[in-house]
Write a protein that holds these residues in place. Structure first.
Motif, PDB file in Angstrom:
ATOM      1  N   LYS A 116       6.325 -21.435 -10.735  1.00  0.00           N
ATOM      2  CA  LYS A 116       5.686 -20.277 -10.813  1.00  0.00           C
ATOM      3  C   LYS A 116       4.650 -19.956  -9.302  1.00  0.00           C
ATOM      4  O   LYS A 116       4.793 -19.075  -8.607  1.00  0.00           O
ATOM      5  CB  LYS A 116       4.969 -19.582 -11.821  1.00  0.00           C
ATOM      6  N   THR A 117       4.228 -21.189  -9.120  1.00  0.00           N
ATOM      7  CA  THR A 117       3.097 -21.203  -8.259  1.00  0.00           C
ATOM      8  C   THR A 117       3.926 -21.271  -6.738  1.00  0.00           C
ATOM      9  O   THR A 117       3.736 -20.537  -5.666  1.00  0.00           O
ATOM     10  CB  THR A 117       2.252 -22.340  -8.155  1.00  0.00           C
ATOM     11  N   GLN A 118       5.001 -22.067  -6.737  1.00  0.00           N
ATOM     12  CA  GLN A 118       5.805 -22.247  -5.550  1.00  0.00           C
ATOM     13  C   GLN A 118       6.438 -20.762  -5.221  1.00  0.00           C
ATOM     14  O   GLN A 118       6.498 -20.496  -3.993  1.00  0.00           O
ATOM     15  CB  GLN A 118       6.875 -23.175  -5.549  1.00  0.00           C
ATOM     16  N   ILE A 119       6.997 -20.392  -6.326  1.00  0.00           N
ATOM     17  CA  ILE A 119       7.708 -18.917  -6.312  1.00  0.00           C
ATOM     18  C   ILE A 119       6.740 -18.055  -5.521  1.00  0.00           C
ATOM     19  O   ILE A 119       7.177 -17.189  -4.445  1.00  0.00           O
ATOM     20  CB  ILE A 119       8.217 -18.404  -7.407  1.00  0.00           C
ATOM     21  N   PHE A 120       5.453 -17.674  -6.013  1.00  0.00           N
ATOM     22  CA  PHE A 120       4.595 -16.966  -5.520  1.00  0.00           C
ATOM     23  C   PHE A 120       4.336 -17.242  -4.072  1.00  0.00           C
ATOM     24  O   PHE A 120       4.342 -16.252  -3.419  1.00  0.00           O
ATOM     25  CB  PHE A 120       3.168 -16.853  -6.323  1.00  0.00           C
ATOM     26  N   PHE A 121       3.770 -18.437  -3.703  1.00  0.00           N
ATOM     27  CA  PHE A 121       3.680 -18.827  -2.497  1.00  0.00           C
ATOM     28  C   PHE A 121       4.573 -18.542  -1.457  1.00  0.00           C
ATOM     29  O   PHE A 121       4.599 -18.193  -0.309  1.00  0.00           O
ATOM     30  CB  PHE A 121       2.639 -19.829  -2.177  1.00  0.00           C
ATOM     31  N   LYS A 122       5.875 -19.251  -1.839  1.00  0.00           N
ATOM     32  CA  LYS A 122       6.870 -19.269  -1.056  1.00  0.00           C
ATOM     33  C   LYS A 122       7.876 -18.298  -0.675  1.00  0.00           C
ATOM     34  O   LYS A 122       8.580 -18.030   0.321  1.00  0.00           O
ATOM     35  CB  LYS A 122       7.730 -20.693  -1.188  1.00  0.00           C
ATOM     36  N   ILE A 123       7.911 -17.360  -1.692  1.00  0.00           N
ATOM     37  CA  ILE A 123       8.889 -16.258  -1.824  1.00  0.00           C
ATOM     38  C   ILE A 123       8.290 -14.856  -1.847  1.00  0.00           C
ATOM     39  O   ILE A 123       8.322 -14.118  -0.949  1.00  0.00           O
ATOM     40  CB  ILE A 123       9.719 -16.542  -3.050  1.00  0.00           C
ATOM     41  N   THR A 124       7.435 -14.782  -2.931  1.00  0.00           N
ATOM     42  CA  THR A 124       6.789 -13.348  -3.084  1.00  0.00           C
ATOM     43  C   THR A 124       6.035 -12.880  -2.116  1.00  0.00           C
ATOM     44  O   THR A 124       5.933 -11.941  -1.605  1.00  0.00           O
ATOM     45  CB  THR A 124       6.179 -13.333  -4.520  1.00  0.00           C
ATOM     46  N   LEU A 125       4.890 -13.821  -1.650  1.00  0.00           N
ATOM     47  CA  LEU A 125       3.753 -13.182  -1.088  1.00  0.00           C
ATOM     48  C   LEU A 125       4.192 -12.786   0.130  1.00  0.00           C
ATOM     49  O   LEU A 125       3.605 -11.569   0.508  1.00  0.00           O
ATOM     50  CB  LEU A 125       2.731 -14.744  -0.773  1.00  0.00           C
ATOM     51  N   LEU A 126       4.861 -13.268   0.949  1.00  0.00           N
ATOM     52  CA  LEU A 126       5.134 -12.694   2.191  1.00  0.00           C
ATOM     53  C   LEU A 126       5.633 -11.213   2.193  1.00  0.00           C
ATOM     54  O   LEU A 126       5.695 -10.432   3.139  1.00  0.00           O
ATOM     55  CB  LEU A 126       5.792 -13.804   3.198  1.00  0.00           C
ATOM     56  N   GLN A 127       6.764 -11.475   1.141  1.00  0.00           N
ATOM     57  CA  GLN A 127       7.261  -9.889   0.958  1.00  0.00           C
ATOM     58  C   GLN A 127       6.437  -8.931   0.560  1.00  0.00           C
ATOM     59  O   GLN A 127       6.526  -7.816   0.912  1.00  0.00           O
ATOM     60  CB  GLN A 127       8.522 -10.016   0.059  1.00  0.00           C
ATOM     61  N   VAL A 128       5.290  -9.288  -0.379  1.00  0.00           N
ATOM     62  CA  VAL A 128       4.349  -8.452  -0.517  1.00  0.00           C
ATOM     63  C   VAL A 128       3.478  -8.064   0.581  1.00  0.00           C
ATOM     64  O   VAL A 128       3.479  -6.672   0.945  1.00  0.00           O
ATOM     65  CB  VAL A 128       3.452  -8.978  -1.736  1.00  0.00           C
ATOM     66  N   VAL A 129       3.172  -8.779   1.566  1.00  0.00           N
ATOM     67  CA  VAL A 129       2.292  -8.428   2.691  1.00  0.00           C
ATOM     68  C   VAL A 129       3.032  -7.714   3.427  1.00  0.00           C
ATOM     69  O   VAL A 129       2.538  -6.571   3.962  1.00  0.00           O
ATOM     70  CB  VAL A 129       1.921  -9.971   3.172  1.00  0.00           C
ATOM     71  N   LYS A 130       4.335  -7.780   3.606  1.00  0.00           N
ATOM     72  CA  LYS A 130       5.287  -7.150   4.498  1.00  0.00           C
ATOM     73  C   LYS A 130       5.275  -5.585   3.827  1.00  0.00           C
ATOM     74  O   LYS A 130       5.152  -4.685   4.655  1.00  0.00           O
ATOM     75  CB  LYS A 130       6.269  -7.364   4.776  1.00  0.00           C
ATOM     76  N   ARG A 131       5.348  -5.413   2.542  1.00  0.00           N
ATOM     77  CA  ARG A 131       5.429  -4.053   1.892  1.00  0.00           C
ATOM     78  C   ARG A 131       4.065  -3.483   1.936  1.00  0.00           C
ATOM     79  O   ARG A 131       3.966  -2.115   2.210  1.00  0.00           O
ATOM     80  CB  ARG A 131       5.725  -4.368   0.623  1.00  0.00           C
ATOM     81  N   ILE A 132       3.047  -4.117   2.139  1.00  0.00           N
ATOM     82  CA  ILE A 132       1.840  -3.463   1.927  1.00  0.00           C
ATOM     83  C   ILE A 132       1.009  -3.012   3.220  1.00  0.00           C
ATOM     84  O   ILE A 132       0.259  -2.273   3.319  1.00  0.00           O
ATOM     85  CB  ILE A 132       0.520  -4.130   0.940  1.00  0.00           C
ATOM     86  N   LEU A 133       1.677  -3.938   4.291  1.00  0.00           N
ATOM     87  CA  LEU A 133       0.926  -3.690   5.543  1.00  0.00           C
ATOM     88  C   LEU A 133       0.718  -2.313   6.004  1.00  0.00           C
ATOM     89  O   LEU A 133      -0.281  -1.919   6.303  1.00  0.00           O
ATOM     90  CB  LEU A 133       1.624  -4.443   6.638  1.00  0.00           C
ATOM     91  N   PRO A 134       1.675  -1.297   6.069  1.00  0.00           N
ATOM     92  CA  PRO A 134       1.651  -0.110   6.640  1.00  0.00           C
ATOM     93  C   PRO A 134       0.679   0.526   5.658  1.00  0.00           C
ATOM     94  O   PRO A 134      -0.245   1.460   6.338  1.00  0.00           O
ATOM     95  CB  PRO A 134       3.087   0.565   6.655  1.00  0.00           C
ATOM     96  N   PRO A 135       0.938   0.819   4.306  1.00  0.00           N
ATOM     97  CA  PRO A 135      -0.229   1.700   3.526  1.00  0.00           C
ATOM     98  C   PRO A 135      -1.673   0.920   3.594  1.00  0.00           C
ATOM     99  O   PRO A 135      -2.386   1.888   3.834  1.00  0.00           O
ATOM    100  CB  PRO A 135       0.264   1.526   2.137  1.00  0.00           C
TER     101      PRO A 135
END
Ligand SMILES: Nc1ncnc2c1ncn2[C@@H]1O[C@H](COP(=O)(O)OP(=O)(O)OP(=O)(O)O)[C@@H](O)[C@H]1O
Ligand SMILES: [Mg+2]
Lengths: 213, 260
Positions: free
Chosen positions: A126-145
């Protein structure tokens, strides 16, 4: 009135403005994450309570929240009021944490569940998934708002003068009594430069993440 | 010995039975096609095999090793669960490639993370990564994408994305590779390239469980067929029999609808 006096006064006010901005951002950004976890909790009471809290904070004016936090303790249970600056930071942090939490929640919930499952079936933790997959996608999504909200924060700092925190607008306004209106324009320029710099930074970050969708 | 043995699998969602007493076995190198109408439980079955769903009861073993047994209540440590999971690979209907990684990185990511658990990791890191990289390139070549190693998923067509997803699943050398309607999300003109890859896997005796609505393809590619309806296996057998000479009324009706 010598220009250097005006400049010194405005700079002092700008210092306070920056301080409110930076401390609020530093506290509200992580606190917002905690709040977003609460609002996504599988434990219903926590989720409902958190969402109610977020609804109240987002649904009422920051100015009102500041007044309550600053004058409330004294009026309600004759306690001692927080110092002005601390009251400002407290109100701003709570308010912005609520806004940020909704942005985070949107960002996290926006990542398709299939991404997580694809990681699982490939034997990732789960940790690998969060850091290697999810995190960057979240950052990209939240950057404009987030950049919108952070630029709003810069401007909202001027609300601090409601409880007489001497931020830049309050300092500039004080010259009005002496018949000087130009300091208010200078103050405006400070905001424009500040937000201009932020916009450039966020623009760069968004560009950096534009390589994927 | 069968490579995959599933017995008495049951699964319900909030009281509604979705799988009822599902059991089958598969020999190494065989491919099994699972057909059935929408909502019959095909995806749920694959998800149970890949531990994305926890069956209510039943047993699953791979090459004689029990990987799931509902009567064994002892907790399985996460590390062990992950190891068992790696017996299976899963290709999703909607590909689920990682958008921030190139085709090559999608294929190498999991292997590189697993390599960290290798006892000689820090020392042999470069060597291990080189192996993983080489294997990934070979796989992407075998699915016809050697020219797309550096492409990001959004730069690829659906068919190409699905072929990367197949390479990604193969990279961990699963004992059994599962496909959940691998062509359903594709434009009709793109299904061919994906089916061709799966066909070639079948001819090189990759053990596969394939859920599909492509009846002609299922008939050609499979060694065994299962028709599942309402969560239960209604009919099973060789493709010639199930497709050519179905015994059950429900199978007949289903096949009539799908032989478009
Ligand atoms: N997580 C879930 N919670 C509740 N019900 C579910 C869940 N997953 C699946 N179901 C239900 O289980 C049944 C079987 O679903 P499943 O996705 O396995 O069918 P399927 O055979 O794959 O269908 P399709 O051909 O449309 O993909 C459906 O009625 C579905 O609504
Ligand atoms: Mg399905």
């Amino acid at each position: 009135m010598p220009l250097s006096t005006i400049a010194a006064t405005l700079l002092r006010g700008f210092g306070t403005t920056c301080l409110i901005f930076i401390i609020t951002l530093a506290l509200a950004a992580p606190l917002g994450l905690v709040v977003s976890f609460g609002s996504m909790s599988r434990f219903a009471p926590l989720r409902i309570l958190t969402r109610a809290f977020v609804w109240i904070i987002r649904g009422s004016p920051l100015m009102l929240q500041m007044i309550i936090i600053y004058y409330g303790p004294g009026l309600l249970w004759s306690g001692t009021a927080l110092p002005r600056f601390s009251a400002t930071i407290t109100a701003f942090t709570i308010n912005y944490a609520a806004y940020f939490s909704e942005i985070y929640r949107g960002g996290i919930e926006g990542v398709p569940r299939g991404q997580y499952e694809a990681g699982l079936v490939l034997g990732m933790t789960k940790t690998q998934i969060f850091f290697k997959i999810t995190l960057l996608q979240v950052v990209k999504r939240i950057l404009p708002p987030m950049s919108n909200e952070i630029i709003t924060l810069v401007k909202d700092t001027s609300l601090a003068r409601i409880i007489a925190v001497r931020e830049i607008i309050m300092e500039a306004y004080s010259f009005m009594a002496k018949g000087l209106i130009s300091p208010l324009f200078y103050a405006g320029v400070f905001y424009l430069i500040f937000n201009g710099v932020l916009q450039v930074i966020f623009g760069k970050a968004e560009k950096k993440l534009a390589y994927f969708r | 010995m069968a490579i995959l043995e599933v017995t008495g699998l049951n699964k319900s969602f909030s009281g509604t039975a979705v799988l009822s007493d599902v059991g089958f076995s598969l020999e190494k190198g065989e491919s099994l096609a699972i057909i059935g109408s929408s909502g019959s439980g095909k995806t749920t079955l694959l998800r149970c095999l890949n531990f994305l769903e926890l069956p209510d009861s039943g047993k699953i073993s791979v090459a004689g090793e029990t990987v799931f047994d509902s009567s064994d209540r002892s907790a399985v440590p996460e590390r062990e669960l992950r190891r068992r999971r790696l017996h299976f690979g899963l290709v999703f209907q909607s590909f689920n490639l990682f958008p921030q990684y190139t085709a090559l990185e999608n294929v190498t990511l999991a292997g590189r993370l697993l390599a960290r658990e290798n006892p000689g990791y820090p020392r042999r890191r470069a060597e291990l990564f080189a192996e993983i990289d080489e294997n990934a390139r070979a796989l992407l070549d075998s699915v016809g994408l050697i020219s797309k190693l550096g492409a990001y998923p959004h730069e690829l067509s659906g068919g190409q994305q699905q072929r990367v997803a197949i390479a990604r699943a193969l990279a961990l050398s699963p004992d059994i590779l599962c496909f959940d309607e691998p062509t359903s999300a594709l434009d009709p003109e793109l299904t061919g390239e994906v089916l061709r890859v799966i066909r070639s896997l079948a001819s090189s005796h990759t053990t596969m469980v394939i859920v599909t609505h492509e009846m002609q393809f299922a008939r050609e590619v499979s060694d065994k067929v299962i028709f599942i309806d309402g969560g239960a296996i209604v009919e099973r057998g060789a493709p010639e029999d199930v497709f050519g000479n179905p015994r059950h009324e429900r199978t007949k009706r289903f096949l009539e609808r799908y032989s478009g």
